[in-house]
Design a protein around this motif. Structure first.
Motif, PDB file in Angstrom:
ATOM      1  N   LEU A   1      22.840  81.549 -12.107  1.00 35.52           N
ATOM      2  CA  LEU A   1      21.489  80.527 -11.853  1.00 35.52           C
ATOM      3  C   LEU A   1      22.048  79.954 -10.612  1.00 35.52           C
ATOM      4  O   LEU A   1      22.730  78.718 -10.801  1.00 35.52           O
ATOM      5  N   PRO A   2      22.076  80.362  -9.581  1.00 32.82           N
ATOM      6  CA  PRO A   2      22.279  79.806  -8.097  1.00 32.82           C
ATOM      7  C   PRO A   2      21.167  78.445  -7.783  1.00 32.82           C
ATOM      8  O   PRO A   2      20.186  78.614  -8.152  1.00 32.82           O
ATOM      9  N   ASN A   3      21.823  77.695  -7.016  1.00 33.90           N
ATOM     10  CA  ASN A   3      20.948  76.637  -6.333  1.00 33.90           C
ATOM     11  C   ASN A   3      20.214  75.996  -7.697  1.00 33.90           C
ATOM     12  O   ASN A   3      18.937  75.684  -7.363  1.00 33.90           O
ATOM     13  N   VAL A   4      20.697  75.252  -8.526  1.00 30.41           N
ATOM     14  CA  VAL A   4      20.220  74.659  -9.579  1.00 30.41           C
ATOM     15  C   VAL A   4      20.700  73.343  -9.261  1.00 30.41           C
ATOM     16  O   VAL A   4      21.838  73.025  -9.061  1.00 30.41           O
ATOM     17  N   PRO A   5      20.053  72.110  -9.920  1.00 37.38           N
ATOM     18  CA  PRO A   5      20.532  70.891  -9.805  1.00 37.38           C
ATOM     19  C   PRO A   5      21.353  70.233 -10.907  1.00 37.38           C
ATOM     20  O   PRO A   5      21.520  69.183 -11.151  1.00 37.38           O
ATOM     21  N   PHE A   6      21.896  71.216 -11.663  1.00 34.70           N
ATOM     22  CA  PHE A   6      22.834  70.979 -12.906  1.00 34.70           C
ATOM     23  C   PHE A   6      23.917  71.887 -12.965  1.00 34.70           C
ATOM     24  O   PHE A   6      23.931  73.171 -12.201  1.00 34.70           O
ATOM     25  N   GLN A   7      24.892  71.485 -13.770  1.00 32.66           N
ATOM     26  CA  GLN A   7      26.163  72.227 -13.960  1.00 32.66           C
ATOM     27  C   GLN A   7      26.187  72.356 -15.518  1.00 32.66           C
ATOM     28  O   GLN A   7      25.958  71.504 -16.035  1.00 32.66           O
ATOM     29  N   ALA A   8      27.191  73.367 -15.628  1.00 34.62           N
ATOM     30  CA  ALA A   8      27.577  73.514 -17.136  1.00 34.62           C
ATOM     31  C   ALA A   8      29.142  73.091 -17.253  1.00 34.62           C
ATOM     32  O   ALA A   8      29.734  73.077 -16.350  1.00 34.62           O
ATOM     33  N   HIS A   9      29.397  72.598 -18.551  1.00 33.81           N
ATOM     34  CA  HIS A   9      30.717  72.130 -18.500  1.00 33.81           C
ATOM     35  C   HIS A   9      30.937  72.245 -20.129  1.00 33.81           C
ATOM     36  O   HIS A   9      30.158  72.553 -20.946  1.00 33.81           O
ATOM     37  N   ILE A  10      32.279  72.448 -20.361  1.00 25.75           N
ATOM     38  CA  ILE A  10      32.658  72.781 -21.751  1.00 25.75           C
ATOM     39  C   ILE A  10      33.580  71.371 -22.158  1.00 25.75           C
ATOM     40  O   ILE A  10      34.514  71.026 -21.696  1.00 25.75           O
ATOM     41  N   GLY A  11      33.294  70.803 -23.346  1.00 28.37           N
ATOM     42  CA  GLY A  11      33.718  69.703 -23.630  1.00 28.37           C
ATOM     43  C   GLY A  11      34.850  69.849 -24.413  1.00 28.37           C
ATOM     44  O   GLY A  11      35.334  70.961 -24.873  1.00 28.37           O
ATOM     45  N   GLU A  12      35.682  68.822 -24.809  1.00 20.67           N
ATOM     46  CA  GLU A  12      36.895  68.883 -25.767  1.00 20.67           C
ATOM     47  C   GLU A  12      36.691  69.684 -26.980  1.00 20.67           C
ATOM     48  O   GLU A  12      37.626  70.304 -27.382  1.00 20.67           O
ATOM     49  N   ASN A  13      35.728  69.814 -27.528  1.00 18.18           N
ATOM     50  CA  ASN A  13      35.309  70.333 -29.034  1.00 18.18           C
ATOM     51  C   ASN A  13      34.795  71.711 -28.535  1.00 18.18           C
ATOM     52  O   ASN A  13      34.468  72.615 -29.418  1.00 18.18           O
ATOM     53  N   PHE A  14      34.855  72.252 -27.186  1.00 21.61           N
ATOM     54  CA  PHE A  14      34.533  73.796 -26.721  1.00 21.61           C
ATOM     55  C   PHE A  14      33.018  74.064 -26.749  1.00 21.61           C
ATOM     56  O   PHE A  14      32.709  74.961 -26.898  1.00 21.61           O
ATOM     57  N   GLN A  15      32.205  72.942 -26.926  1.00 16.72           N
ATOM     58  CA  GLN A  15      30.884  73.068 -26.872  1.00 16.72           C
ATOM     59  C   GLN A  15      30.310  72.777 -25.365  1.00 16.72           C
ATOM     60  O   GLN A  15      30.846  72.061 -24.736  1.00 16.72           O
ATOM     61  N   ILE A  16      29.251  73.578 -25.169  1.00 14.39           N
ATOM     62  CA  ILE A  16      28.664  73.352 -23.696  1.00 14.39           C
ATOM     63  C   ILE A  16      27.605  72.174 -23.635  1.00 14.39           C
ATOM     64  O   ILE A  16      26.756  71.985 -24.595  1.00 14.39           O
ATOM     65  N   HIS A  17      27.842  71.719 -22.591  1.00 12.97           N
ATOM     66  CA  HIS A  17      26.794  70.474 -22.324  1.00 12.97           C
ATOM     67  C   HIS A  17      26.557  70.724 -20.768  1.00 12.97           C
ATOM     68  O   HIS A  17      27.401  71.178 -19.885  1.00 12.97           O
ATOM     69  N   TYR A  18      25.422  70.214 -20.254  1.00  7.91           N
ATOM     70  CA  TYR A  18      25.008  70.457 -19.105  1.00  7.91           C
ATOM     71  C   TYR A  18      24.663  68.832 -18.224  1.00  7.91           C
ATOM     72  O   TYR A  18      23.879  67.920 -19.255  1.00  7.91           O
ATOM     73  N   THR A  19      24.941  68.813 -17.041  1.00  7.09           N
ATOM     74  CA  THR A  19      24.550  67.552 -16.359  1.00  7.09           C
ATOM     75  C   THR A  19      23.891  67.852 -14.993  1.00  7.09           C
ATOM     76  O   THR A  19      24.284  68.846 -14.275  1.00  7.09           O
ATOM     77  N   MET A  20      23.262  66.805 -14.668  1.00 11.27           N
ATOM     78  CA  MET A  20      22.784  66.818 -13.086  1.00 11.27           C
ATOM     79  C   MET A  20      23.549  66.550 -12.305  1.00 11.27           C
ATOM     80  O   MET A  20      24.974  66.281 -12.800  1.00 11.27           O
ATOM     81  N   THR A  21      23.609  66.769 -11.041  1.00 11.83           N
ATOM     82  CA  THR A  21      24.594  66.611 -10.093  1.00 11.83           C
ATOM     83  C   THR A  21      24.815  65.054 -10.031  1.00 11.83           C
ATOM     84  O   THR A  21      26.051  64.643  -9.688  1.00 11.83           O
TER      85      THR A  21
END
Length: 194
Positions: free
Chosen positions: A24-44
């Motif tokens: 997913l190139p050139n999108v205004p958000f990023q993927a993260h892995i939290g302390e509980n190993f779950q995925i969450h996404y944030t805008m820039t």
């Protein structure tokens, strides 16, 4: 904290982010892995991001791919004396990655994304098992990986009231179901396709 689990999470997140950015190139958000190993996404700007179903599927696929590339590396370093020095700086490897299973990953994607996803997943991982329903109009997207497919199989169904039907793959027809009045219930078997 600076425990081994946290260092592993950092390594996994780094691999997942690389893969996610490539699918997913050139999108205004990023993927993260939290302390509980779950995925969450944030805008820039750091705000939570709302993703489409297809984008979430690509996120889960990126997570699974990152895990399959980093897990074997951790199996190797856990035996080392300097594991604490190495953990947190481990890179994934395509060569020794674990195979992953993706269940119908392209179902919610538009045609262009299906083709891109299938191409990317085969570039990233050497061994992937994909379960899916391929419609006739999907054939063009799946042609991208046709030469890289090692084995094709289908679920064959038979039963007392089952109607005969065929499955079509790359211009070839395969019997996918048949009636068998000797059976009490519907039976499914996996059959290789040649």
């Amino acid at each position: 904290s600076g425990g081994l689990c946290e260092k592993g999470r950092i390594d996994l997140e780094r691999e997942m982010k690389k893969i996610f950015a490539s699918v997913l190139p050139n999108v205004p958000f990023q993927a993260h892995i939290g302390e509980n190993f779950q995925i969450h996404y944030t805008m820039t700007n750091g705000e939570p991001a709302g993703l489409s179903t297809a984008q979430k599927v690509l996120g889960y696929g990126s997570y699974a791919a990152g895990l399959s590339m980093i897990a074997p590396q951790y199996q190797n370093i856990l035996e080392m004396e300097g594991v604490w020095d190495v953990a947190g700086n481990v890179s994934g490897s395509r060569v020794s990655s674990c195979p992953i299973v993706l269940d119908a990953p392209t179902t919610s994607m538009v045609k262009e994304n299906k083709k891109m996803f299938l191409q990317k997943v085969t570039e990233i991982l050497p061994q992937v098992v994909i379960t899916t329903f391929v419609e006739e109009e999907d054939e063009e997207a799946w042609k991208v990986i046709k030469d890289g497919i090692g084995q094709l199989a289908m679920i064959y169904i038979s039963g007392p009231e089952t109607e005969e039907s065929d499955l079509y793959w790359m211009g070839q027809s395969y019997q996918a179901s048949s009636q068998n009045k000797d059976l009490k219930y519907i039976q499914s078997t996996i059959r290789e396709m040649e």
